[in-house]
Write a protein that holds these residues in place. Sequence first.
Motif, mmCIF file in Angstrom:
data_model
loop_
_atom_site.group_PDB
_atom_site.id
_atom_site.type_symbol
_atom_site.label_atom_id
_atom_site.label_comp_id
_atom_site.label_asym_id
_atom_site.label_seq_id
_atom_site.Cartn_x
_atom_site.Cartn_y
_atom_site.Cartn_z
ATOM 1 N N PRO A 89 0.790 -1.234 0.000
ATOM 2 C CA PRO A 89 0.000 0.000 0.000
ATOM 3 C C PRO A 89 0.818 1.277 0.000
ATOM 4 O O PRO A 89 0.369 2.296 -0.540
ATOM 5 N N ARG A 90 2.024 1.266 0.580
ATOM 6 C CA ARG A 90 2.822 2.493 0.659
ATOM 7 C C ARG A 90 3.821 2.630 -0.493
ATOM 8 O O ARG A 90 4.568 3.596 -0.549
ATOM 9 N N THR A 92 4.410 3.007 -4.660
ATOM 10 C CA THR A 92 3.646 3.543 -5.776
ATOM 11 C C THR A 92 3.118 2.400 -6.639
ATOM 12 O O THR A 92 3.552 1.249 -6.528
ATOM 13 N N GLU A 138 0.566 6.332 -4.488
ATOM 14 C CA GLU A 138 0.715 5.175 -3.620
ATOM 15 C C GLU A 138 -0.488 4.254 -3.830
ATOM 16 O O GLU A 138 -1.612 4.715 -4.040
ATOM 17 N N ARG A 140 -2.289 2.621 -1.913
ATOM 18 C CA ARG A 140 -3.407 2.788 -0.979
ATOM 19 C C ARG A 140 -4.359 3.900 -1.409
ATOM 20 O O ARG A 140 -5.474 3.999 -0.898
ATOM 21 N N GLU A 141 -3.933 4.758 -2.344
ATOM 22 C CA GLU A 141 -4.778 5.845 -2.819
ATOM 23 C C GLU A 141 -5.766 5.373 -3.893
ATOM 24 O O GLU A 141 -6.695 6.109 -4.246
#
Length: 241
Positions: A89-90, A92, A138, A140-141
């Motif tokens: 998740p962190r 890209t 990232e 998670r976005e």
Amino acid sequence: MITTAGLRKSYGGVTAVRDATVEVLPGKINALIGPNGSGKTTFFNLVTGLIKPDSGTVHYRDTDITGRSPHRIAHLGLGRTFQLCRIFPRMTVLENMLVAVRRTRLRELLAGIGNPAEIERARGWLRRTGIEHMETAEARELSYGQQKLLELAAVLMAEPELILLDEPAGGVNPALIERLVTLIRELNAEGHTFLVVEHNMDMVMGMSDHVIVFDRGAPICAGPPRQVRSDPRVLEAYLGV
């Protein structure tokens, strides 16, 4: 492409998969359906080496892969996604793509060093899945549906012949489901075989060539969608009629 014979897995007194003799047809979009708890994901995990069977065998083409480790099975040409996305998740989006390729070391990736050919190939798959505009974000976005597309794109970096998808449409909006179905059909036309676990029956019956039905851990029916849809065993076990 995949054949299993007498596959069985129990946890204590609960048998998750029993006497599963299954054939996944090469060059086709195969679907695996069944009620919740019927053993579909356990079957996936047995085939891909995440768990070992109590008995029975798994063959990929002419090779016995029963009990082999997941990375050895993956190197033979099998790729899979999971019910719950397995992404970083962190990192890209582009980094998630590159870390899926063993030739790119994590240390080099974190230092911003990458193989130009692999980077271009990763961008190509991001374009195919429609999330190329998110490559610097990232992971998670991304929306949940976009994360599922990213997971599939990362699997495709390994150039698998057989792709196993575990509930790819779960939690995904209709527009992304349509994009996913289009991509699966395109990839199948390009030579990829699929085995898809899915509860979305419109999706399954609309895109599949061969449907396998599980109930209480065992296959009860297999065949073309039209045949399976009208089978009395399926209507009783899966549709409750």
